[in-house]
Design a protein around this motif. Structure first.
Motif: not given
Length: 667
Positions: A77-78, A537-544, A546-555, A628-631
């Motif tokens: 996935e990464i 309200g967040r998309k899973n596939y582009n959450s990395v 859009s996340s300030a932490e650089g984490l996937s939605l799952m993580a 959850i390891d996808v950053k």
């Protein structure tokens, strides 16, 4: 390692032409011609599946296959996210014996679209090596490898090989090709991205390219291409007119065809290559016309009794539909949609476009327009008719009818005025219409619809593509599951189906991606991802990104779950609309459904019970979800044993779309 030669890479033909309606047979024959032309064009035209050159699987197996599989999926996935950005990605996830290193790269002459398609194909095929603790696959245009040890700096190894064509080279070609290979391999280590291609004005002309993986340094690259060059020269020249040197860290290739993209190309190939493709397609099309005429003549002479010999039952379905109230004339639907006017277009799916239509009696309908570009698409049509006509539930879109007599096949559904969930959920303004009550009703109604498909319908059905765009909303925002083109049904005594990978990355269960074994647990995983999207309200596939932490939605959700701060992820639009207890219940159910282990995911009937129950304390504790390891590229390494070896490229992504994949293969 063990070298596994994969079966033929042509398209599997699961569907036999139904010897019933003449138009359907003609369409399928024409589709076969298009499919054959696509195969003739090969990967250069970007239409057919990339050719698999070589697959090598390790002789040793991992001691803990289940844990290794989870790390394998996380690593790939990464890599996928980075290949999408820059054409290259490397990563490592897991710890101890369950660490999985991976590397994927497209060759520089592939277009961005062809790169994504090539990687998707390699991602589908490489899991066939599991439970081996290592494997690699070379496709015509890309490379993917995984292993339990860090191989990313390796330039050569014992599994390096040469692949030669069966066609004999013309006199004088060998000397020109050998000199050309010497030049391109000398230039590649100092060239941009370790890639260099050139041609020689011999007869026939010679073309060659060399490229190293970006994980190597310049000296390792030089050693790699020199080794690959010597092997391909000694084993393929002078007899073969095309050859590949396939090493652990590079690829060297020569050919009589201009397989690489010229520096000034914008369309994906040279003019001579396009001429060859056009000529082949034209010849095949002409042959198809002759074949159509022949089959048409034969069909006219066949008796009606012979028409019941179709292998897959689709002919019987067509006849039944034509004789029932489900049958619509093509012209009737064309008129209802104002000749498929773009103004009436409701959306675009993986297998066709959907248009709003108004029938002569005033009924509003949604018309799904399917073009038979391949036999596989024809199978999707018959599959959807077969399955949807057998199921009836308040949370499933109702099939009104279909048309099979015109130049294309059409499905007619009930019209739902609020289109699909994704149009509201991920729009900053429209999502205001989705208050807590409506979102909870969507979560519960979708669960009830899936529970019906899995347990209560006459046929046991797995949808395979549950996501926000396939949840339609009526005038009261009540959910209805739509798009059964990828759905599969199986008998009660079957534990699973072995099938080609199909669905949308980001919603696909890890065990399905890795092994291709399909059960209702795959739908449950997709549902869990959808639930978490609905409440955040967040998309899973582009959450990395859009996340300030650089984490996937799952993580991100798992991190906040362990810290007891899940309410921080609640969609701000839902603040003060629900109690903390209600919100945490939905979070909890989503996490239970999205667990990495399929055996721990609750069945859908149990999910409905959990959502309807007031006893929140009875819910079991969820285990860690996958991915959850996808950053993101800006994320810092943590102490969990996961490391990211991603590209530093700051190039913009090729595409921010979800990549839907449907690969047909026999098992």
């Amino acid at each position: 390692m063990q070298r596994r030669r994969p079966p033929g890479t042509g398209r599997a033909q699961h569907l036999s032409p139904p010897p019933c309606a003449a138009a359907v047979v003609l369409l399928l024959l024409a589709a076969a011609a298009v499919s054959a032309a696509d195969d003739a064009a090969d990967a250069g035209a970007g239409a057919g599946a990339p050719v698999i050159l070589d697959t090598v699987c390790a002789a040793t197996q991992t001691p803990d296959p289940e844990a290794f599989d989870v790390s394998f999926v996380n690593t790939l996935e990464i890599i996928y996210q980075n290949v999408t950005r820059s054409g290259y990605g490397a990563a490592a996830t897991g710890s101890g014996n369950n660490t999985v290193f991976g590397l994927g790269q497209c060759l520089a002459y592939l277009s961005p679209t062809d790169c994504q398609l090539c990687y998707a194909q390699s991602r589908v095929k490489l899991p066939h090596c599991l439970p081996s603790d290592g494997g690699r696959i070379f496709l015509d245009g890309c490379f993917l490898r995984y292993g339990a040890a860090n191989f990313t700096a390796a330039a050569t190894d014992a599994d390096d090989t040469a692949l030669c064509s069966n066609a004999t080279a013309a006199p004088g070609f060998a000397a020109a090709a050998a000199e050309l290979l010497l030049n391109v391999t000398a230039a590649a280590p100092g060239a941009r991205d370790y890639y260099f291609a050139a041609s020689a004005a011999s007869q026939p002309p010679a073309y060659a390219a060399a490229q190293c993986w970006l994980s190597l340094n310049a000296s390792a690259c030089a050693a790699c291409v020199e080794s690959a060059r010597d092997r391909v020269v000694s084993q393929c020249l002078p007899r073969a007119d095309e050859g590949y040197g396939l090493n652990a860290g590079c690829v060297v290739r020569y050919s009589t065809r201009p397989f690489y993209l010229p520096a000034n190309a914008t369309g994906g190939g040279s003019s001579s290559r396009r001429i060859v493709i056009i000529v082949v397609a034209s010849v095949l099309s002409a042959a198809a016309v002759i074949g159509i005429a022949f089959v048409w003549t034969k069909m006219r002479s066949r008796s009606r009794d012979d028409l019941h010999d179709d292998m897959d039952g689709s002919g019987e379905i067509i006849r039944a539909i034509s004789a029932s109230h489900l049958s619509f004339k093509y012209e009737q639907l064309r008129e209802a949609t104002d000749e498929f006017n773009q103004i009436n277009k409701l959306g675009q799916g993986g297998y066709g476009s959907v248009y709003k239509g108004v029938l002569a009696d005033g009924r509003e309908v949604a018309v799904k327009r399917l073009f038979f570009n391949t036999r596989q698409w024809a199978e999707q049509f018959f599959n959807e008719v077969r399955l949807v006509s057998q199921v009836q539930h308040k949370n499933l879109v109702k099939l009104v009818g279909c048309s099979v007599e015109g130049p294309e096949s059409l499905l007619v559904y009930e019209y739902l005025c609020n289109t699909s969930l994704d149009h509201y959920l991920f729009d900053a303004f429209k999502k205001n219409a989705l208050d807590w009550e409506r979102r909870f009703e969507i979560v519960l109604g979708t669960a009830e619809g899936l529970s019906y498909l899995h347990n209560a319908s006459e046929v046991r059905i797995i949808h395979r593509d549950i996501k926000a765009s396939n949840i339609l909303l009526d005038e009261r925002f009540r959910p209805k599951i739509a798009d059964f083109g990828l759905a599969r049904n199986f008998m009660e005594d079957q534990s699973h189906l072995s099938t080609g990978l199909a669905g949308t990355f980001g919603y696909m269960a890890p065990e399905y991606i890795v092994h291709g074994q399909l059960t209702e647990k795959a739908d449950i995983y997709s549902y869990g991802v959808l639930v978490l999207e609905i409440i955040t309200g967040r998309k899973n596939y582009n959450s990395v990104a859009s996340s300030a932490e650089g984490l996937s939605l799952m993580a991100l959700i798992w991190k906040h779950y362990n810290e007891g701060t899940l309410m921080e992820l609640l969609d701000p639009n839902l603040q003060d609309q629900c109690s903390e207890e209600e919100a945490l219940q939905v979070f909890h159910v989503g996490l239970l459904c999205a667990q990495a282990s399929p055996n721990l995911r609750p069945p859908m009937w149990k999910v409905v019970e959990m959502l309807s129950s007031r006893d929140k304390a009875a819910l079991p504790r969820p285990t860690q979800p996958p991915f959850i390891d996808v950053k993101g590229s800006n994320a810092k390494s943590d102490s969990s044993g996961s490391a990211s070896l991603m590209s530093n490229s700051d190039k913009p992504p090729f595409s921010l779309n979800q990549l839907s994949v449907s690969a047909v293969q026999a098992r």
